[in-house]
Design an enzyme around this catalytic site. Structure first.
Site, mmCIF file in Angstrom:
data_model
loop_
_atom_site.group_PDB
_atom_site.id
_atom_site.type_symbol
_atom_site.label_atom_id
_atom_site.label_comp_id
_atom_site.label_asym_id
_atom_site.label_seq_id
_atom_site.Cartn_x
_atom_site.Cartn_y
_atom_site.Cartn_z
ATOM 1 N N CYS A 2 -1.822 9.358 12.640
ATOM 2 C CA CYS A 2 -1.687 10.196 13.832
ATOM 3 C C CYS A 2 -0.355 9.955 14.548
ATOM 4 O O CYS A 2 0.216 8.877 14.452
ATOM 5 C CB CYS A 2 -2.804 9.887 14.813
ATOM 6 S SG CYS A 2 -4.433 10.058 14.113
ATOM 7 N N TRP A 74 -4.613 12.573 11.830
ATOM 8 C CA TRP A 74 -4.978 12.194 10.462
ATOM 9 C C TRP A 74 -6.438 11.760 10.548
ATOM 10 O O TRP A 74 -6.747 10.743 11.167
ATOM 11 C CB TRP A 74 -4.075 11.061 9.997
ATOM 12 C CG TRP A 74 -4.170 10.720 8.549
ATOM 13 C CD1 TRP A 74 -3.511 11.332 7.522
ATOM 14 C CD2 TRP A 74 -4.926 9.651 7.958
ATOM 15 N NE1 TRP A 74 -3.826 10.713 6.334
ATOM 16 C CE2 TRP A 74 -4.694 9.686 6.566
ATOM 17 C CE3 TRP A 74 -5.789 8.680 8.470
ATOM 18 C CZ2 TRP A 74 -5.278 8.786 5.685
ATOM 19 C CZ3 TRP A 74 -6.371 7.785 7.589
ATOM 20 C CH2 TRP A 74 -6.109 7.849 6.211
ATOM 21 N N ASN A 99 -4.224 7.785 19.111
ATOM 22 C CA ASN A 99 -4.036 7.241 17.752
ATOM 23 C C ASN A 99 -4.939 6.026 17.608
ATOM 24 O O ASN A 99 -5.124 5.287 18.574
ATOM 25 C CB ASN A 99 -2.596 6.761 17.546
ATOM 26 C CG ASN A 99 -1.618 7.901 17.442
ATOM 27 O OD1 ASN A 99 -2.006 9.059 17.471
ATOM 28 N ND2 ASN A 99 -0.348 7.561 17.314
ATOM 29 N N GLY A 100 -5.427 5.775 16.401
ATOM 30 C CA GLY A 100 -6.248 4.581 16.189
ATOM 31 C C GLY A 100 -7.726 4.910 16.222
ATOM 32 O O GLY A 100 -8.127 6.070 16.058
ATOM 33 N N LYS A 490 4.674 4.981 -7.449
ATOM 34 C CA LYS A 490 5.499 6.145 -7.049
ATOM 35 C C LYS A 490 5.010 7.404 -7.755
ATOM 36 O O LYS A 490 4.854 8.442 -7.139
ATOM 37 C CB LYS A 490 6.966 5.942 -7.401
ATOM 38 C CG LYS A 490 7.796 5.005 -6.560
ATOM 39 C CD LYS A 490 8.086 5.429 -5.158
ATOM 40 C CE LYS A 490 6.951 5.024 -4.259
ATOM 41 N NZ LYS A 490 7.045 3.800 -3.564
ATOM 42 N N GLU A 493 1.593 8.522 -6.411
ATOM 43 C CA GLU A 493 1.649 8.965 -5.008
ATOM 44 C C GLU A 493 2.164 10.396 -4.883
ATOM 45 O O GLU A 493 1.620 11.180 -4.115
ATOM 46 C CB GLU A 493 2.626 8.079 -4.211
ATOM 47 C CG GLU A 493 2.048 6.798 -3.684
ATOM 48 C CD GLU A 493 3.082 6.007 -2.881
ATOM 49 O OE1 GLU A 493 2.711 5.465 -1.846
ATOM 50 O OE2 GLU A 493 4.260 5.920 -3.295
ATOM 51 N N HIS A 509 -4.868 -6.120 -24.902
ATOM 52 C CA HIS A 509 -6.165 -6.491 -24.316
ATOM 53 C C HIS A 509 -6.854 -5.299 -23.653
ATOM 54 O O HIS A 509 -7.679 -5.492 -22.758
ATOM 55 C CB HIS A 509 -5.964 -7.628 -23.320
ATOM 56 C CG HIS A 509 -5.426 -8.872 -23.959
ATOM 57 N ND1 HIS A 509 -6.177 -9.648 -24.800
ATOM 58 C CD2 HIS A 509 -4.195 -9.425 -23.915
ATOM 59 C CE1 HIS A 509 -5.438 -10.657 -25.235
ATOM 60 N NE2 HIS A 509 -4.225 -10.541 -24.714
ATOM 61 N N LYS A 608 2.422 7.538 6.197
ATOM 62 C CA LYS A 608 3.576 6.651 6.114
ATOM 63 C C LYS A 608 3.252 5.274 6.660
ATOM 64 O O LYS A 608 3.638 4.259 6.115
ATOM 65 C CB LYS A 608 4.734 7.276 6.901
ATOM 66 C CG LYS A 608 6.013 6.471 6.897
ATOM 67 C CD LYS A 608 6.652 6.538 5.541
ATOM 68 C CE LYS A 608 7.833 5.602 5.399
ATOM 69 N NZ LYS A 608 8.120 5.339 3.983
HETATM 70 C C1 G6P Z 1 1.486 3.079 3.406
HETATM 71 C C2 G6P Z 1 2.785 3.738 2.960
HETATM 72 C C3 G6P Z 1 3.449 2.887 1.883
HETATM 73 C C4 G6P Z 1 3.645 1.472 2.376
HETATM 74 C C5 G6P Z 1 2.344 0.852 2.899
HETATM 75 C C6 G6P Z 1 2.617 -0.453 3.638
HETATM 76 O O1 G6P Z 1 0.579 3.106 2.368
HETATM 77 O O2 G6P Z 1 2.543 5.041 2.468
HETATM 78 O O3 G6P Z 1 4.699 3.458 1.539
HETATM 79 O O4 G6P Z 1 4.154 0.686 1.336
HETATM 80 O O5 G6P Z 1 1.724 1.733 3.832
HETATM 81 O O6 G6P Z 1 3.374 -0.154 4.780
HETATM 82 P P1 G6P Z 1 4.358 -1.162 5.489
HETATM 83 O O7 G6P Z 1 4.957 -0.359 6.626
HETATM 84 O O8 G6P Z 1 3.532 -2.311 5.987
HETATM 85 O O9 G6P Z 1 5.377 -1.592 4.500
#
Ligand code: G6P
Length: 613
Positions: A2, A74, A99-100, A490, A493, A509, A608
């Site tokens: 959010c 979100w 948010n939260g 990557k 995602e 394995h 993010k």
């Molecule tokens: C989310 C983001 C990732 C990130 C992860 C950890 O999943 O989409 O790109 O690696 O959070 O976030 P941070 O800000 O703690 O690195």
């Protein structure tokens, strides 16, 4: 996750709020909304989907007014829908964005329902609007009422509120979720991320946990801490300019951020290396003593940052001789970790606000570590403020949800940590010579990364082979196993292709059973002492009809042929190959996603910065 934007000004705020929401889109969301006070009455627009949908509604009927709040949601409690989108109103007098998560909302809701309040959404947020309404009815100001109700709210949150009773006031509150005040001239703003406000100011106050803030029409700002005391917080100037919020010549933020890597890696190294080696004090004045004392290191992180931690384990053990454990924060925080004497606790985080990583740090403080180090990209973030030592990665704002430059600058920071710990613990002649080689290689790194990015065209051509595939396997050995993990992350995602990574020695394995002509196998094959073993693993794939894609130095003699496509990666000192080999894998996932037509910068269902558990 959010996003919050709020403004109180002498001008109409709709444009500022909308632009703020656009700048928060990168964080991931599923609906958006805005409430503004117009001639003493609340007006509101909300839309499911992108901010563009809200924009279309506003084009059909504007929300004029000088005081307003806006939000990208979100979904956590209640599905994505217009009714669940924020702001939430109580009796058209109070509007709130949040948010939260309010963990005790069910109990609060039952109490409010018993008093006759009715609810129009499935969210945890709506209770806040009604709790505020109760207090405002009792004659409290928005500021006082907020300060009172936050003591009733359980969980982690950030709030923005307005009320028709005080049409030129915005109130905010922060408890476990980031919130900044943007300082303007005769106007003031609130946002969950400073990027949202760079359009109007570059001066920010980072609120502390438990702070409640009141912004008034002429830019007046009052803050109270959790005990209710009036406090002053410092005003910081944002260093990175507004360029980060624009894609410039690039088609996507992710591509821009991939190509920024040579520059940000150079910035991450700046002022941290002398002729003699790493400057240990870059980590803070206490670093020398703590690093010299540390007998073990625990590294905790999530997502891509966790993969950086896995690389660091190989580095710290090999080059500094320090034993390392690496764990994802969401597991660590609910275990009963056994912490030996003289263990250093390290967190890695791009945002510095990831809920699990932050909770892990707070938990770790009760476990007897000698100290904590945060390697982070966001100055002023919670993780940075709450750690003993910090090293900023200086990647600048990262907008693409899939992390790229934040990861490689974390690796730079972790190599600096490796060198600093080795140095603080004392080096023999051979180790000193090895450090000197690594330092020399680090200085060439931006230039070599630039060369690796020249593979872009070849990788784009190669990506065609993946467009119709549903699965992919990534292989690596040693410190390149985490790079294979990151490459697979990557790809899944942003292109939604199921991808898994294995240490190449594990192939027999299990995963070998999956290999056929429909399973592309991507391997990172640097020229190190595991290369011959890796080559045997690759033969095992070929023998099963698998299609191989190998990233390797040209000199190692794997020939490009029909079932083995080889991409030549430039040469660098073997300590830094994990970082260098990351770049072609980023480009591969980017081009596959573009071919598949996915939303590269904002992949579905992802956020993010994950500020809820
Ligand atoms: C989310 C983001 C990732 C990130 C992860 C950890 O999943 O989409 O790109 O690696 O959070 O976030 P941070 O800000 O703690 O690195």
């Amino acid at each position: 996750m959010c996003g919050i934007v709020a403004a109180v000004a002498q001008r109409n705020v709709q444009g500022i709020l909308l632009e703020g929401l656009r700048r928060l889109e990168y964080r991931g969301y599923d609906s958006a909304g805005m409430s503004v006070i117009d001639a003493g009455a609340l007006t509101r627009k909300r839309a499911l989907g992108k901010v563009a949908a809200l924009d279309a509604q506003l084009a059909a009927g504007a929300l004029p007014g000088h005081t307003g709040i806006a939000h990208t949601r979100w979904a956590t409690h209640g599905k994505p829908s217009e009714a669940n989108a924020h702001p939430h109103h109580s009796y058209e007098q109070i509007a709130v964005v949040h948010n939260g998560i309010i963990e005790n909302y069910e109990r609060l809701k039952a109490r409010l329902e018993a008093k006759g309040y009715s609810f129009t959404s499935e969210t945890d947020t709506e209770v806040i609007a009604h709790l505020m309404f109760e207090r405002i009815q009792q004659g409290l100001t928005l500021f006082d009422a907020t300060a009172q109700i936050v003591s009733e709210l359980g969980g982690a949150y950030a709030l923005g509120l307005i009320s028709t009773h005080e049409p030129d006031v915005v109130v905010g509150a922060r408890q476990g979720s980031p919130l900044v005040v943007g300082v303007g001239i005769d106007e003031a703003f609130l946002a969950s991320d400073p990027l949202a406000l760079l359009q109007v100011t570059d001066r920010f106050i980072y609120l502390e946990e438990g702070d409640v803030v009141e912004l008034r029409g002429l830019g007046e700002i009052r803050i109270r801490d959790r005990s209710g005391r009036a406090v002053e917080r410092p005003v910081h100037t944002f260093e990175h300019g507004d360029g980060a919020a624009h894609k410039g010549e690039y088609r996507h933020f992710m591509l821009k951020e991939i190509f920024e890597q040579p520059e940000v890696i150079a910035t991450a190294l700046e002022g941290r290396l002398s002729e003699e080696g790493v400057l240990v004090e870059s980590f803070g004045p206490e670093a020398q003593a703590l690093f010299a004392r540390a007998r073990q290191v625990h590294i905790i992180a999530c997502g891509t940052s966790y993969h950086a931690g896995l690389v660091a384990r190989y580095w710290l053990e090999r080059y500094a001789g320090v034993p390392v454990q690496v764990e994802v924060a969401s597991e660590y925080r609910y275990r009963h970790p056994v912490v030996l004497d003289d263990t250093l606790f390290v967190t890695l985080s791009q945002s510095g606000e990831t809920a699990d990583t932050l909770a892990a740090l707070r938990f770790a403080k009760t476990l007897g570590y000698i100290g904590s180090l945060a390697i982070c990209n966001v100055p002023g973030s919670s993780l940075v403020r709450e750690s003993d030592l910090t090293l900023m990665t200086r990647a600048g704002p990262e907008i693409g949800v899939a992390s790229t430059k934040a990861f490689t600058t974390q690796l730079v920071a972790l190599m600096l940590l490796t060198l600093a710990m080795g140095k603080a613990q004392g080096l023999d002649d051979a180790q000193r010579a090895e450090q000197a080689e690594i330092v020399a290689a680090l200085k060439t790194l931006p230039r070599v990364c630039q060369k690796a990015l020249a593979l872009d065209g070849a990788i784009e051509a190669l990506s065609q082979a993946f467009a119709e595939k549903h699965h992919a396997l990534f292989l690596g050995r040693g410190a390149h196993y985490p790079i294979a993990l990151e490459g697979a992350l990557k790809l899944k995602e942003i292109s939604y292709i199921h991808a898994e990574a294995y240490p190449a020695g594990e192939l027999k394995h299990g995963p070998l059973a999956l290999v056929d002509s429909e399973m592309p196998v991507i391997s990172v094959a640097p020229n190190d002492d595991l290369l011959e073993k890796l080559k045997s693993n690759l033969q095992e794939v070929r023998a099963r009809g698998g299609q191989l894609f190998v990233f390797a130095e040209e000199s190692i003699g794997i020939r490009d042929q029909q079932d083995v496509r080889v991409l030549g990666v430039p040469v660098i000192h073997e300590s830094l190959t994990p970082l260098l080999y990351t770049l072609p894998l980023q480009l591969l996932s980017y081009h596959v996603a573009v071919l598949k037509g996915t939303d590269v910068d904002q992949p579905r269902n992802l956020a993010k910065s994950v500020t809820v558990e």
